[in-house]
Write a protein that holds these residues in place. Sequence first.
Motif, mmCIF file in Angstrom:
data_model
loop_
_atom_site.group_PDB
_atom_site.id
_atom_site.type_symbol
_atom_site.label_atom_id
_atom_site.label_comp_id
_atom_site.label_asym_id
_atom_site.label_seq_id
_atom_site.Cartn_x
_atom_site.Cartn_y
_atom_site.Cartn_z
ATOM 1 N N VAL A 199 0.822 -1.218 0.000
ATOM 2 C CA VAL A 199 0.000 0.000 0.000
ATOM 3 C C VAL A 199 0.854 1.266 0.000
ATOM 4 O O VAL A 199 0.323 2.378 -0.055
ATOM 5 C CB VAL A 199 -0.978 0.016 1.203
ATOM 6 N N ILE A 200 2.180 1.110 0.052
ATOM 7 C CA ILE A 200 3.090 2.262 0.041
ATOM 8 C C ILE A 200 3.801 2.241 -1.306
ATOM 9 O O ILE A 200 4.871 1.661 -1.462
ATOM 10 C CB ILE A 200 4.102 2.180 1.204
ATOM 11 N N TYR A 201 3.200 2.878 -2.308
ATOM 12 C CA TYR A 201 3.707 2.722 -3.672
ATOM 13 C C TYR A 201 3.932 4.041 -4.397
ATOM 14 O O TYR A 201 4.557 4.055 -5.461
ATOM 15 C CB TYR A 201 2.765 1.838 -4.496
ATOM 16 N N SER A 202 3.425 5.140 -3.867
ATOM 17 C CA SER A 202 3.670 6.434 -4.509
ATOM 18 C C SER A 202 3.548 7.538 -3.476
ATOM 19 O O SER A 202 2.781 7.433 -2.514
ATOM 20 C CB SER A 202 2.676 6.683 -5.647
ATOM 21 N N GLU A 203 4.318 8.621 -3.682
ATOM 22 C CA GLU A 203 4.246 9.752 -2.765
ATOM 23 C C GLU A 203 2.862 10.385 -2.792
ATOM 24 O O GLU A 203 2.380 10.865 -1.769
ATOM 25 C CB GLU A 203 5.318 10.786 -3.117
#
Length: 288
Positions: A199-203
Amino acid sequence: MDTVEEIRRMSGYGGDVIVVGGFPASESESESESDLAAAEIMVIWAIQGPTSFAPNALVAQSSLELRLDACGHSLSILQSPCSMNTPGVTGSVMWDSGVVLGKFLEHSVDSKVLSLEGKKIVELGSGCGLVGCIAALLGGNVVLTDLPDRLRLLNKNVQTNLHRGNTRGSAVVQELVWGDDPDPDLIEPFPDYVLGSDVIYSEEAVHHLVTTLLQLCGDQTTIFLSGELRNDAVLEYFLESALKYFAIGRVEQAQWHPDYHSRRVVLYVLEKKSKRCLTDGSSLNQSC
């Protein structure tokens, strides 16, 4: 001089975690969120060397189906490989981080450092639904959430794998857009656990993800997040943002399922700070 890692326990998980930051009376308490996040990235990339290893050692994204044994069941998880041709769509195929998190939950329950029996669980970005299905088989009452256009595949996988009638818990599928106000049933009462893999894939998504984590979490909620180590800048940005509101610990691979490891995956446990621990300038949309 070598840095000595600080070990703590968190209320919703009985295993040890390595302190990333945000704990009261911690050696890292006086350091800024940006310094803590940068230090964590340096440690992770030095220890695991993720870019030296091929991604997806545990899954085959070109396949229409992933088969995996978990909790005494043979799970069949359908994928949509053609969706990978659509920019920004990653949730219709499995990633190593999902397999790692699902098998970590099973191993932790078997090792008696975690109990999901009867617990309210919300999974974010459920994608193909593997993690939520495993959590339901372990006795959790799980709400698997994702964007509207991902729900058809998610529903099918839940129905396929949890229809046998011998599931210890329960599972329902629900739409949730990060950053929007969650439906009252998701937060009344607050979940015992929130789960998320990849779920941590883009700023761009980090702000909405942190907002949603804050909305979903009460003072007794524990978060498990597993992530793909693709981009150090994105992970550092997430950690810096989350450390304003959460205590964060990293789970060493020695505590993962012994057969499901990946040098390209990291696993964190988060719990919301109390109001008195929030730094000046940090604000919550709701009480802790």
